[in-house]
Design an enzyme around this catalytic site. Structure first.
Site, PDB file in Angstrom:
ATOM      1  N   GLY A 106      40.143  56.090  88.439  1.00 42.43           N
ATOM      2  CA  GLY A 106      41.325  54.888  88.046  1.00 42.43           C
ATOM      3  C   GLY A 106      41.205  55.469  86.607  1.00 42.43           C
ATOM      4  O   GLY A 106      42.355  55.390  85.754  1.00 42.43           O
ATOM      5  N   CYS A 132      35.610  32.095  69.283  1.00 40.67           N
ATOM      6  CA  CYS A 132      34.842  31.663  69.167  1.00 40.67           C
ATOM      7  C   CYS A 132      33.720  32.389  69.812  1.00 40.67           C
ATOM      8  O   CYS A 132      33.402  31.171  70.563  1.00 40.67           O
ATOM      9  CB  CYS A 132      34.927  29.259  69.197  1.00 40.67           C
TER      10      CYS A 132
HETATM   11  N1  LLP Z   1      36.558  52.309  93.779  1.00 41.52           N
HETATM   12  C1  LLP Z   1      36.277  51.896  93.716  1.00 41.52           C
HETATM   13  C2  LLP Z   1      35.191  51.066  95.206  1.00 41.52           C
HETATM   14  C3  LLP Z   1      35.583  51.139  92.655  1.00 41.52           C
HETATM   15  O1  LLP Z   1      34.092  50.275  92.370  1.00 41.52           O
HETATM   16  C4  LLP Z   1      35.859  51.348  91.807  1.00 41.52           C
HETATM   17  C5  LLP Z   1      35.257  51.175  90.067  1.00 41.52           C
HETATM   18  C6  LLP Z   1      36.492  52.666  91.660  1.00 41.52           C
HETATM   19  C7  LLP Z   1      37.008  53.349  92.421  1.00 41.52           C
HETATM   20  C8  LLP Z   1      37.421  53.267  90.342  1.00 41.52           C
HETATM   21  O2  LLP Z   1      36.598  53.958  89.906  1.00 41.52           O
HETATM   22  P1  LLP Z   1      36.801  54.750  88.190  1.00 41.52           P
HETATM   23  O3  LLP Z   1      37.354  55.968  88.198  1.00 41.52           O
HETATM   24  O4  LLP Z   1      37.883  53.306  87.302  1.00 41.52           O
HETATM   25  O5  LLP Z   1      35.231  54.752  87.126  1.00 41.52           O
HETATM   26  N2  LLP Z   1      34.769  47.323  84.044  1.00 41.52           N
HETATM   27  C9  LLP Z   1      34.023  48.621  84.142  1.00 41.52           C
HETATM   28  C10 LLP Z   1      34.098  49.800  85.270  1.00 41.52           C
HETATM   29  C11 LLP Z   1      34.436  48.439  86.851  1.00 41.52           C
HETATM   30  C12 LLP Z   1      34.449  50.052  87.987  1.00 41.52           C
HETATM   31  C13 LLP Z   1      34.066  49.314  88.955  1.00 41.52           C
HETATM   32  N3  LLP Z   1      34.817  49.512  90.331  1.00 41.52           N
HETATM   33  C14 LLP Z   1      34.698  48.702  82.648  1.00 41.52           C
HETATM   34  O6  LLP Z   1      35.498  49.010  81.655  1.00 41.52           O
HETATM   35  O7  LLP Z   1      33.770  50.433  82.248  1.00 41.52           O
END
Ligand code: LLP
Length: 434
Positions: free
Chosen positions: A290, A357
């Site tokens: 992602g 706030c």
């Molecule tokens: N696959 C699964 C099962 C996941 O839980 C996630 C992310 C991804 C793929 C993708 O991960 P990436 O390639 O984006 O690292 N809100 C947080 C990140 C939460 C990630 C949750 N899971 C932030 O803003 O850092």
């Protein structure tokens, strides 16, 4: 030159020192669409994806995009056109992929709490695989599939108990995390799945966390997964694909994560070694990235509303807030902030805070910036987990989203919300009306 969040992107300064995307000054974008506003570079997004695709070329592999990072339809459509698969975690994300023209047979469905209706929708759409996160979920999927007289393609998401060395809130592969099935139970659950006529075992899945900036955690997790595959093969359970999850980090503040080529190269190399001593055909390899695809393809454009210098701290109140970009409030995440235009003001140390706030409503702290009211700022590396985690807290309408194409043309891909959007789902019952 040190690498920074704009390195390798299509955001550059022009000769007048104005920050541009594909040559289009961000000042023009702010004027046309207002602020706060997310601005995405089409080419940066597509080129990030293509780096993964190139690293997996000639391999039996599928690069899925984890929709949760940013689920705007236009971005999904761009990635679908590139041939991406998709990692979803809800029926809403399934509907988004379908609405944007993505192919269901390239979708994998993750998450610890898929409901019966979500499972039914996914089976009905004929997605590629459901990643099962618990024994209870295995039974639920089997029962839903059986009621629909369908066979559910499944993999078990295993928890390899690997420290991804990232923020505790985004670490998912440790045994104290809620995710996945513990490694030592996985084989037993696979054996159970094998007896269920309505499920078909297709893969093994694992994802250990996010914003991972070094190779070893990925390779350690892979080794654990391969050990399990060996045990499963010995038990006559065939595995057609390995889903190695996402989690590759990006540069927010000088981090130097492996390139897609380095990461995938190391993984394929390890797989090659493993394969040489096995007779079974090499499984297809899936990834679920992602952040590394969309993170540095977007900035959050915001305007300085007013300045509040003080004896202890200097606050600059900006028009973006924690409801627009929650990462600093939630994880104390650091995002680069760049002035869009050169400023004549004196440089000082500022905390950039939103109008919400909450003391936690800050976007950046202790930054040396030359600020005047009305100045435009770009909050960098905001393409991933920015808009997708936004909310209407304090009854703030969500920001607009703008896509800049390769010719520098700006396209509104989500209009700014209005008050009517905020109350669209609400009603006052008759008895409360005078
Ligand atoms: N696959 C699964 C099962 C996941 O839980 C996630 C992310 C991804 C793929 C993708 O991960 P990436 O390639 O984006 O690292 N809100 C947080 C990140 C939460 C990630 C949750 N899971 C932030 O803003 O850092």
């Amino acid at each position: 030159m040190p690498s920074g969040p704009l390195t390798g992107t299509r955001f550059h300064r022009n000769s007048a020192g104005i920050l541009c995307c594909e040559g289009r000054p961000l000042t023009e974008i702010a004027q046309a669409f207002g602020t706060p506003c997310y601005v995405y570079s089409e080419r940066t997004l597509v080129e990030s994806y293509q780096q993964f695709a190139a690293a997996a070329a000639e391999k039996n592999a599928l690069i899925c995009y984890a929709l949760k990072a940013n689920s705007n339809l236009a971005l999904i459509a761009l990635l679908a056109a590139e041939g991406a698969g998709f990692d979803i975690v809800s029926v809403g994300e399934l509907q988004r992929v379908i609405a944007a023209g993505g192919q269901p047979n390239r979708i994998v469905f993750s998450g610890v709490g898929k409901t019966e209706s979500e499972i039914a929708a996914a089976l009905g759409a004929k997605i590629k695989c459901i990643n099962i996160e618990s024994e209870a979920e295995l039974h639920r999927v089997a029962q839903v599939a059986s009621a629909l007289r369908l066979t559910a393609p499944i993999s078990l998401r295993v928890n390899p108990d690997i420290d991804a060395k990232t923020h505790p809130y985004i670490s998912t592969g440790l045994k104290e995390n809620k995710f996945g099935i513990p490694m030592d139970l996985a084989e037993a659950v696979y054996r159970q799945a094998k007896t269920m006529p309505s499920v078909m075992i297709t893969g093994v899945d694992c994802h250990i966390g996010s914003q991972i900036t070094s190779l070893p955690p990925f390779l350690q997790a892979l080794d654990r997964v391969l050990e399990l595959v060996d045990r499963l093969n010995a038990a006559d359970i065939e595995i057609q694909h390995l889903d190695l999850g996402g989690g590759l980090g990006i540069c927010y503040d000088g981090e130097t994560p492996p390139t897609p080529q380095a990461l995938l190269g190391a993984i394929f190399e390890r797989l090659h070694q493993w394969q040489q001593t096995r007779r079974s055909p090499q499984p297809e390899i899936l990834f679920e990235f992602g952040r590394a695809i969309v993170g540095n393809a977007g900035v959050l454009l915001t305007r300085v509303d007013l300045l509040k210098p003080g004896p202890h701290k200097n606050f600059a109140v900006i028009d973006a807030a924690m409801n627009d970009l929650m990462r600093p409030a939630l994880y104390e995440a650091w995002h680069g902030v760049a002035a869009v235009s050169p400023s004549a003001a004196q440089e000082a140390t500022w905390d950039l805070v939103g109008p919400v706030c909450e003391s936690g409503d800050w976007i950046a702290r202790d930054r040396r910036l030359a600020l005047s009211p009305g100045d435009l700022l770009a909050v960098l590396s905001a393409g991933a987990y920015g808009m997708s985690m936004s909310s209407n807290y304090n009854s703030r309408p969500r920001a607009a989203e703008v896509l800049i194409d390769a010719q520098g043309q700006a396209h509104l891909i989500r209009r700014r919300e209005e008050f009517t959007d905020l109350i669209a789902a609400e009603s006052i019952p008759d008895y409360l009306r005078k």
